[in-house]
Design an enzyme around this catalytic site. Structure first.
Site, mmCIF file in Angstrom:
data_model
loop_
_atom_site.group_PDB
_atom_site.id
_atom_site.type_symbol
_atom_site.label_atom_id
_atom_site.label_comp_id
_atom_site.label_asym_id
_atom_site.label_seq_id
_atom_site.Cartn_x
_atom_site.Cartn_y
_atom_site.Cartn_z
ATOM 1 C CG ASP A 216 40.179 42.266 36.941
ATOM 2 O OD1 ASP A 216 41.385 41.981 37.046
ATOM 3 O OD2 ASP A 216 39.352 41.520 36.385
ATOM 4 C CG ASP A 218 45.826 39.929 37.456
ATOM 5 O OD1 ASP A 218 44.876 39.139 37.597
ATOM 6 O OD2 ASP A 218 47.006 39.563 37.459
#
Length: 293
Positions: A216, A218
């Site tokens: 991802d 973050d």
């Protein structure tokens, strides 16, 4: 028992690797408490391998609950001289996309439990050199194997050479302010597990390198959905197949004998006069300091 085994620390699904034979789960008791799980020993690509599910089978252990000393003490007791860490991380820079791989060379400690990341104390003082916390020789083997695998599999993912892994405490993901700060400071990835492993591995004279698997962005990247468990799990599943393929390529390239600099990291690290080492501490640390007795 062989003293040149190769350790793998990662998610439970990693040990389902084609060609991983002679599998046996082994329980190891340590003076530092209970490891994350039993250790799965076996043979892969002609080498003896020891696998540890970092968070336990079924993912039962929080990052801050991980007993790095027990995990790495047990690895050393089982004859492991190299450890490949496979870890989910968040990207702190646009160039690292989900399902990419980063091979960091540095760590930044944002934990509150660093006193639990050393075997020393109880009458024996040791200070390892940790300027370069990753075994560069192992990192380069993984880099080449990763490039070859991604090229031959026509993958859209990329493997990135170098970077800084920010080790936060968790278990909550970052606040947006924390994430933006880490991004602005130019750090590369963020995770919750690897620094303690790396410190204990260096003290145990085990060569350690991280495969940081991006799941991802973050939450610094405001035009992307912020990180969720569902997002992490979905990308972990995609990353697992790639990680297994790379590991299968890496293992035959690791030397037969442990002769890298980190395999003698304690040579000039112990400050306490040998004459006053407590017997109880010597017994606790025998797998770690045995060759210096």
């Amino acid at each position: 028992m062989s003293k040149n085994r190769i350790g793998i620390i990662g998610g439970s699904g990693l040990y389902h690797i084609e060609g991983f034979t002679n599998q046996k789960w082994v329980t190891v008791k340590t003076p530092f408490g209970t490891p994350s799980d039993q250790f799965l020993t076996g043979t892969l690509a002609g080498r003896e391998v020891v696998f540890l599910p970092r968070h336990g089978r079924g993912h039962r252990i929080l990052p801050s609950e991980l007993n790095h000393r027990a995990n790495l003490w047990a690895m050393k007791k089982l004859g492991v001289a190299w450890v490949i860490s496979v870890s989910a991380v968040g990207s702190l820079q646009k160039k690292y996309r989900p399902c990419d791989i980063v091979l960091p060379g540095q760590f930044l400690d944002r934990t509150k439990r660093d006193f639990e990341h050393t075997f020393f104390g109880r009458g024996i003082v040791g200070h390892i050199a940790f300027a370069d916390p990753i075994a560069e020789e192992l990192r380069q083997i993984i880099l080449k194997a990763g490039r070859d695998e991604l090229h031959e599999s026509h993958s859209k993912s990329k493997i990135h050479d170098g970077g800084t892994y920010v080790n936060m405490e968790g278990p909550a993901f970052s606040t947006r302010a924390e994430s933006i700060t880490n991004h602005t400071l130019g750090y590369d990835v963020i995770g919750m597990t690897n620094l303690g492993e790396a410190k204990c591995a260096r003290e145990a004279e085990i060569a350690y390198s991280t495969m940081a698997m991006i799941t991802d962005y973050d939450c610094w990247k405001v035009d992307e959905a912020h990180v969720t468990v569902e997002m992490v799990i979905a990308n972990l599943m995609k990353n697992a197949a790639t990680a297994k393929a790379i590991i299968t390529r890496v293992i035959p390239q690791i030397p037969a004998e442990p002769t890298w600099p980190c395999h003698s990291a304690l040579k000039n690290a112990i400050m306490t006069d040998r004459k006053v080492w407590p017997k109880k501490t010597i017994a606790m640390l025998k797998p770690i300091i045995g060759k210096y007795l």
